[in-house]
Structures are given as structure tokens and as C-alpha cells.
Scaffold this active site. Sequence first.
Site, PDB file in Angstrom:
ATOM      1  N   TYR A 175       0.871   3.504   2.218  1.00 16.21           N
ATOM      2  CA  TYR A 175       1.384   3.600   3.597  1.00 16.21           C
ATOM      3  C   TYR A 175       2.627   2.719   3.766  1.00 16.21           C
ATOM      4  O   TYR A 175       3.672   3.177   4.253  1.00 16.21           O
ATOM      5  CB  TYR A 175       0.299   3.193   4.617  1.00 16.21           C
ATOM      6  CG  TYR A 175       0.919   2.678   5.889  1.00 16.21           C
ATOM      7  CD1 TYR A 175       1.554   3.541   6.774  1.00 16.21           C
ATOM      8  CD2 TYR A 175       0.932   1.303   6.184  1.00 16.21           C
ATOM      9  CE1 TYR A 175       2.180   3.063   7.920  1.00 16.21           C
ATOM     10  CE2 TYR A 175       1.546   0.824   7.322  1.00 16.21           C
ATOM     11  CZ  TYR A 175       2.173   1.701   8.190  1.00 16.21           C
ATOM     12  OH  TYR A 175       2.801   1.217   9.306  1.00 16.21           O
ATOM     13  N   SER A 217       0.877  -1.179   0.000  1.00 18.81           N
ATOM     14  CA  SER A 217       0.000   0.000   0.000  1.00 18.81           C
ATOM     15  C   SER A 217       0.909   1.221   0.000  1.00 18.81           C
ATOM     16  O   SER A 217       2.111   1.102   0.263  1.00 18.81           O
ATOM     17  CB  SER A 217      -0.892   0.023   1.246  1.00 18.81           C
ATOM     18  OG  SER A 217      -0.103   0.333   2.397  1.00 18.81           O
ATOM     19  N   LYS A 248       7.037   3.340   4.548  1.00 17.93           N
ATOM     20  CA  LYS A 248       7.905   2.671   5.531  1.00 17.93           C
ATOM     21  C   LYS A 248       9.135   2.067   4.854  1.00 17.93           C
ATOM     22  O   LYS A 248      10.208   2.002   5.460  1.00 17.93           O
ATOM     23  CB  LYS A 248       7.122   1.587   6.272  1.00 17.93           C
ATOM     24  CG  LYS A 248       5.998   2.124   7.141  1.00 17.93           C
ATOM     25  CD  LYS A 248       6.545   2.818   8.383  1.00 17.93           C
ATOM     26  CE  LYS A 248       5.433   3.258   9.305  1.00 17.93           C
ATOM     27  NZ  LYS A 248       5.868   3.827  10.554  1.00 17.93           N
TER      28      LYS A 248
HETATM   29  P1  NAD Z   1      -1.802   6.435  15.499  1.00 18.10           P
HETATM   30  O1  NAD Z   1      -2.314   7.058  14.260  1.00 18.10           O
HETATM   31  O2  NAD Z   1      -2.768   6.040  16.561  1.00 18.10           O
HETATM   32  O3  NAD Z   1      -0.699   7.385  16.167  1.00 18.10           O
HETATM   33  C1  NAD Z   1       0.186   8.198  15.434  1.00 18.10           C
HETATM   34  C2  NAD Z   1       0.269   9.547  16.154  1.00 18.10           C
HETATM   35  O4  NAD Z   1       1.171  10.380  15.445  1.00 18.10           O
HETATM   36  C3  NAD Z   1      -1.086  10.256  16.204  1.00 18.10           C
HETATM   37  O5  NAD Z   1      -1.370  10.695  17.497  1.00 18.10           O
HETATM   38  C4  NAD Z   1      -0.906  11.434  15.235  1.00 18.10           C
HETATM   39  O6  NAD Z   1      -1.667  12.563  15.607  1.00 18.10           O
HETATM   40  C5  NAD Z   1       0.602  11.677  15.293  1.00 18.10           C
HETATM   41  N1  NAD Z   1       1.178  12.250  14.072  1.00 18.10           N
HETATM   42  C6  NAD Z   1       1.051  11.806  12.797  1.00 18.10           C
HETATM   43  N2  NAD Z   1       1.713  12.619  11.957  1.00 18.10           N
HETATM   44  C7  NAD Z   1       2.278  13.590  12.722  1.00 18.10           C
HETATM   45  C8  NAD Z   1       3.085  14.720  12.428  1.00 18.10           C
HETATM   46  N3  NAD Z   1       3.419  15.036  11.174  1.00 18.10           N
HETATM   47  N4  NAD Z   1       3.493  15.504  13.457  1.00 18.10           N
HETATM   48  C9  NAD Z   1       3.148  15.217  14.745  1.00 18.10           C
HETATM   49  N5  NAD Z   1       2.373  14.163  15.077  1.00 18.10           N
HETATM   50  C10 NAD Z   1       1.947  13.368  14.070  1.00 18.10           C
HETATM   51  O7  NAD Z   1      -0.925   5.175  15.058  1.00 18.10           O
HETATM   52  P2  NAD Z   1      -0.356   3.969  15.949  1.00 18.10           P
HETATM   53  O8  NAD Z   1      -1.217   2.796  15.733  1.00 18.10           O
HETATM   54  O9  NAD Z   1      -0.060   4.442  17.304  1.00 18.10           O
HETATM   55  O10 NAD Z   1       0.997   3.695  15.187  1.00 18.10           O
HETATM   56  C11 NAD Z   1       2.208   4.348  15.597  1.00 18.10           C
HETATM   57  C12 NAD Z   1       3.345   3.904  14.698  1.00 18.10           C
HETATM   58  O11 NAD Z   1       3.502   2.482  14.808  1.00 18.10           O
HETATM   59  C13 NAD Z   1       3.098   4.208  13.221  1.00 18.10           C
HETATM   60  O12 NAD Z   1       4.254   4.718  12.621  1.00 18.10           O
HETATM   61  C14 NAD Z   1       2.738   2.869  12.632  1.00 18.10           C
HETATM   62  O13 NAD Z   1       3.174   2.790  11.314  1.00 18.10           O
HETATM   63  C15 NAD Z   1       3.462   1.877  13.523  1.00 18.10           C
HETATM   64  N6  NAD Z   1       2.768   0.580  13.591  1.00 18.10           N
HETATM   65  C16 NAD Z   1       1.497   0.489  14.073  1.00 18.10           C
HETATM   66  C17 NAD Z   1       0.857  -0.759  14.097  1.00 18.10           C
HETATM   67  C18 NAD Z   1      -0.546  -0.945  14.579  1.00 18.10           C
HETATM   68  O14 NAD Z   1      -1.081  -2.057  14.460  1.00 18.10           O
HETATM   69  N7  NAD Z   1      -1.186   0.083  15.153  1.00 18.10           N
HETATM   70  C19 NAD Z   1       1.550  -1.885  13.636  1.00 18.10           C
HETATM   71  C20 NAD Z   1       2.844  -1.757  13.146  1.00 18.10           C
HETATM   72  C21 NAD Z   1       3.454  -0.502  13.127  1.00 18.10           C
HETATM   73  N1  USQ Z   2      -8.636  -7.809   6.985  1.00 22.19           N
HETATM   74  C1  USQ Z   2      -9.769  -8.603   6.966  1.00 22.19           C
HETATM   75  N2  USQ Z   2     -10.909  -8.103   7.507  1.00 22.19           N
HETATM   76  C2  USQ Z   2     -10.967  -6.867   8.074  1.00 22.19           C
HETATM   77  C3  USQ Z   2      -9.808  -6.070   8.113  1.00 22.19           C
HETATM   78  C4  USQ Z   2      -8.646  -6.581   7.547  1.00 22.19           C
HETATM   79  O1  USQ Z   2      -9.765  -9.720   6.473  1.00 22.19           O
HETATM   80  O2  USQ Z   2     -12.051  -6.484   8.551  1.00 22.19           O
HETATM   81  C5  USQ Z   2      -7.386  -8.348   6.412  1.00 22.19           C
HETATM   82  C6  USQ Z   2      -6.713  -7.421   5.403  1.00 22.19           C
HETATM   83  O3  USQ Z   2      -7.253  -7.601   4.109  1.00 22.19           O
HETATM   84  C7  USQ Z   2      -5.258  -7.834   5.540  1.00 22.19           C
HETATM   85  C8  USQ Z   2      -5.125  -8.233   7.000  1.00 22.19           C
HETATM   86  O4  USQ Z   2      -6.456  -8.468   7.472  1.00 22.19           O
HETATM   87  O5  USQ Z   2      -5.018  -8.983   4.780  1.00 22.19           O
HETATM   88  C9  USQ Z   2      -4.465  -7.197   7.876  1.00 22.19           C
HETATM   89  O6  USQ Z   2      -5.141  -5.958   7.764  1.00 22.19           O
HETATM   90  P1  USQ Z   2      -5.033  -4.865   8.927  1.00 22.19           P
HETATM   91  O7  USQ Z   2      -5.906  -3.711   8.565  1.00 22.19           O
HETATM   92  O8  USQ Z   2      -5.232  -5.504  10.244  1.00 22.19           O
HETATM   93  O9  USQ Z   2      -3.467  -4.470   8.882  1.00 22.19           O
HETATM   94  P2  USQ Z   2      -2.600  -3.619   7.859  1.00 22.19           P
HETATM   95  O10 USQ Z   2      -3.409  -2.910   6.856  1.00 22.19           O
HETATM   96  O11 USQ Z   2      -1.514  -4.504   7.355  1.00 22.19           O
HETATM   97  O12 USQ Z   2      -1.937  -2.502   8.792  1.00 22.19           O
HETATM   98  C10 USQ Z   2      -1.735  -2.659  10.201  1.00 22.19           C
HETATM   99  C11 USQ Z   2      -1.457  -1.271  10.776  1.00 22.19           C
HETATM  100  C12 USQ Z   2      -0.148  -0.744  10.169  1.00 22.19           C
HETATM  101  C13 USQ Z   2       0.968  -1.736  10.404  1.00 22.19           C
HETATM  102  C14 USQ Z   2       0.606  -3.123   9.872  1.00 22.19           C
HETATM  103  C15 USQ Z   2       1.607  -4.191  10.301  1.00 22.19           C
HETATM  104  O13 USQ Z   2      -2.536  -0.383  10.499  1.00 22.19           O
HETATM  105  O14 USQ Z   2       0.170   0.516  10.771  1.00 22.19           O
HETATM  106  O15 USQ Z   2       2.142  -1.308   9.777  1.00 22.19           O
HETATM  107  O16 USQ Z   2      -0.659  -3.536  10.445  1.00 22.19           O
HETATM  108  S1  USQ Z   2       1.809  -5.446   9.095  1.00 22.19           S
HETATM  109  O17 USQ Z   2       0.477  -5.912   8.693  1.00 22.19           O
HETATM  110  O18 USQ Z   2       2.560  -6.504   9.710  1.00 22.19           O
HETATM  111  O19 USQ Z   2       2.467  -4.853   7.962  1.00 22.19           O
END
Ligand code: NAD
Ligand code: USQ
Length: 399
Positions: free
Chosen positions: A189, A187, A193
Site C-alpha cells: 500500500y 508495505s 503512494k
Molecule cells: P477508505 O477506504 O475509508 O475510503 C476510500 C474510498 O475510496 C472508499 O469509499 C472506496 O470505496 C473508494 N475507492 C477506492 N478505490 C476506488 C476506485 N477505484 N474508484 C472509486 N472509488 C474508489 O479510506 P480513508 O481512510 O478514507 O482514506 C482515504 C485516503 O486517505 C486514502 O488514499 C488513504 O491512503 C489516505 N490516508 C488515510 C489515512 C487514515 O488513517 N485513514 C491516513 C493517511 C492517509
Molecule cells: N499497530 C499496533 N497494534 C495494532 C495495530 C497497529 O501496534 O493493533 C502498530 C503497527 O504495527 C504500526 C503502527 O501501529 O507500527 C501503525 O499502524 P496502523 O495500522 O495504525 O497504520 P498504518 O498501517 O501505517 O496505516 C494507516 C492508514 C494508511 C495511512 C497511514 C499513515 O491505514 O492509510 O497511509 O496510517 S502513516 O502511518 O503515517 O504512514
Amino acid sequence: MRVLVLGGDGFCGWPTSLHLSERGHEVVIVDNLSRRNIDNELEVSSLTPISSMSTRLAAWKEVTGRDIKWVRLDVAKDYEKLLALLREFEPDAVVHFAEQRAAPYSMKSSWHKCYTVNNNLGATNNLLAAVVETGQDIHVVHLGTMGVYGYGTAGMKIPEGYLRIQVETEDGKTIEKEILYPADPGSIYHLTKTQDQLLFAYYNKNDKVRITDLHQGIVWGTQVEQTARDDRLINRFDYDGDYGTVLNRFLMQAAIGHPLTVHGSGGQTRAFIHIQDTVRCIELAIVSPPERGERVRILNQMTETHRVADLAKLVSGLTGAPVEHVDNPRNEAAENELWVENGKLLGLGLEPITLGEGLLREVTDIAQKYSYRCDRDKIPARSMWRKAPELAEAGPSGL
Ligand code: NAD
Ligand code: USQ
């Protein structure tokens, strides 16, 4: 240690800030509240009623006596302010969460693609440039994603960041090298990364910046020890079609009697980690930084892998919720295997919380308790990876 948490109002950043504060670190949060503004744009709210930043911080002070400062600035745009803050606070470590993190949000429109790229790459480059400009030896800890690798492993375990390869030279010799594992984003996004990785590699090589990149899997759960202590400290829980991640969506859907929305066959295998383990891993990364001059340290921050269909079956078995296979809005492989090396964080002392523990508690304590706040209209995932149906026929590319 003095720790600056960029994105400290978010789902991972808020519990991390409290965890680090409680462990005796001096924490300053930076956040521009863009995530809360995106909720306004999407007309959705966290399932849990999250408090404003000032209420959160006052509650933390009241409950623990500890201070956390918050600075509102945009890391991607307010470069001079960020630089001034680094000079003033002189952090030992900066934890960088401040990016737009939802894959579906990044695919909503061309505007959302541009926003995600500009925000994420702008934030990472501003941080690195500012760290170098201060001349301080600051350790940058970034939250990356398992998605940089793609999810097809050609029968091998995904290593922690680097792939050992052999190259034949023209005079017939074989040279061994380690290179960054080939990027395969799924994606816009995830693409940001993969590009962050190059920024880290460059600033590390040229300026000797100490960097840890945590390639994190999908985070599940809501609360950590500290956020559960007072209602005003509660963490956010996203369930909508853009920001809700798969397991938390299933838990919420089960709580309100909505069918579990499996995309396609559900054969997609992904890596997972509980939010409590996320905060522990970040602390482990902070207290054992790489040496100056060491290459970027990459750790796979995940504890288990599961197929989406198996997760749905598990949640359905616990709660009786029906499972529905819906058309997959994404362009991704329908089936994949996934084996991941995660020995480095385990070696640093991580004791993982597994899915079996706490899954049902999550449904009752959080999803059921706040189910009255759910807007069912926001559940379907409506962000499409491809516009034209004829293009969608072509299927995904990749490893
Ligand atoms: P989130 O969106 O809840 O938190 C991100 C925070 O960063 C928010 O509070 C937002 O307001 C702030 N932010 C974004 N852009 C900014 C900017 N330009 N300046 C200042 N603040 C800013 O996301 P999260 O789930 O807490 O994820 C945090 C990090 O961890 C992300 O980089 C994400 O890619 C990574 N991550 C998350 C997951 C997941 O499942 N949530 C999994 C793997 C990696
Ligand atoms: N999926 C379903 N049903 C749903 C939602 C999602 O089947 O209702 C599927 C998606 O199609 C995908 C998988 O579940 O195959 C994961 O989707 P997700 O939305 O849980 O995760 P993803 O989009 O990969 O992103 C999330 C976080 C992102 C982080 C990532 C870690 O939002 O910030 O980087 O997980 S990883 O997946 O390991 O790359």
C-alpha cells in the site's frame, strides 16, 4: 468552488464532502463502493452503523437543505466515464481519496498486492490523464501518507516532501538541489503512494497540472461536526485487524475490555491527526492552490507524533484496559524516532486538536455506544508481511 470528491463514501471522504458542502462548495462524490465490498469480503462491518449512500445524501439534504450528487464509477477502470464527468462538472478542484488504503489488506496475498497496485496507480493515472485531456485548469488534491518517507529520520526533521542536497561535480564545484525525499515504503500500500508521487511529478512537469499532495499521518477519531448531526450521517469506524488503525483500535478495545494489542515492543513512532483536522486541512489546501507552473506542493498533514506503547499507556491510564504485547505481524523497525516538519498547514491557519482532547469522549460516545456491534474474532491482525518464519528472522531493511 466546484469540488469533485473521489472516494467520498470513505472514512475521510464522507466527512470532507459534508464539511465542504456546508462551507458553500458545490460537491459531487465519486465512489465505486469498493470499501463496502471489502467489508463483505472480510466479513466485518464498521463499528458504527453507516447508512447507504442514498440514505446519507437524503439525510444531508433534509438536515441542511444542501444537495450532494453521487456518481458510482470506478476511477481505476472507468476512464471514459471519469473524463465525461470532468468535462460536464468542470470542477475547480478534485480531492482524490479513491485508493485501497490499508497496509495489512495490501499484504494479505498476491491477489491483494495486485489489486492494491492496479487500483491505486490506475486511479491516480486515470485522474491525471483525464485532467490533462479536458484542458481545464483543475487543482488535484491528493491524500498521500507520511509512510512514503519511511519512519527513520537519521536525527533530522522530515521536511515537507523535498530534501535539500549538495552534490559535488567533477570539476570540484558544489551544487545545491532539492529532490523528492527518498521513498522508503513499508508495505505494498505505502509503495503505491510513493509511486503516486512520481506520477504527480511527471504530470506537473509536463502538463503543468496544479497538484497538492497531502502526506497524512494516521487519522484518529470518528465524527466531525456535520456527521454528528444525525445518526444517518455517522462516519465509519474501522476496528478490524486489516482496516482498523492503531489508536482507534485501542479506543475500541478499551471500550469492550479487550487487551490493547501492541505489536512487538511498541517502540514504533508514528504521526497522528484528528479527523476534524483532516477535513479542515483539505479545505485549506483547496482554497489556497499552488500557482500554475509551480512544482507539486507537498504538505505534511499531521499534528503530533507518538510511540505506539505510549498510546497504549495513555488509553490504559484513562480506561484501566490491560496492555498486551503481541508478536508483530509486520516487517517494520521495532523502534524509531520521528520528527516531522508541518509548518505549512499551520501557516495556512490550522489549529490542531490534540490527543488529550476528546480521547475519552471517543471511547464513551462511539466505542462504548456501539460495542455491541463488535465481532471480537475480527480484532487480531492476521495479515503477515512475510510468509516463511526464516525470512522474518532477517529483520526489516531501510534507513
Ligand atoms: P477508505 O477506504 O475509508 O475510503 C476510500 C474510498 O475510496 C472508499 O469509499 C472506496 O470505496 C473508494 N475507492 C477506492 N478505490 C476506488 C476506485 N477505484 N474508484 C472509486 N472509488 C474508489 O479510506 P480513508 O481512510 O478514507 O482514506 C482515504 C485516503 O486517505 C486514502 O488514499 C488513504 O491512503 C489516505 N490516508 C488515510 C489515512 C487514515 O488513517 N485513514 C491516513 C493517511 C492517509
Ligand atoms: N499497530 C499496533 N497494534 C495494532 C495495530 C497497529 O501496534 O493493533 C502498530 C503497527 O504495527 C504500526 C503502527 O501501529 O507500527 C501503525 O499502524 P496502523 O495500522 O495504525 O497504520 P498504518 O498501517 O501505517 O496505516 C494507516 C492508514 C494508511 C495511512 C497511514 C499513515 O491505514 O492509510 O497511509 O496510517 S502513516 O502511518 O503515517 O504512514
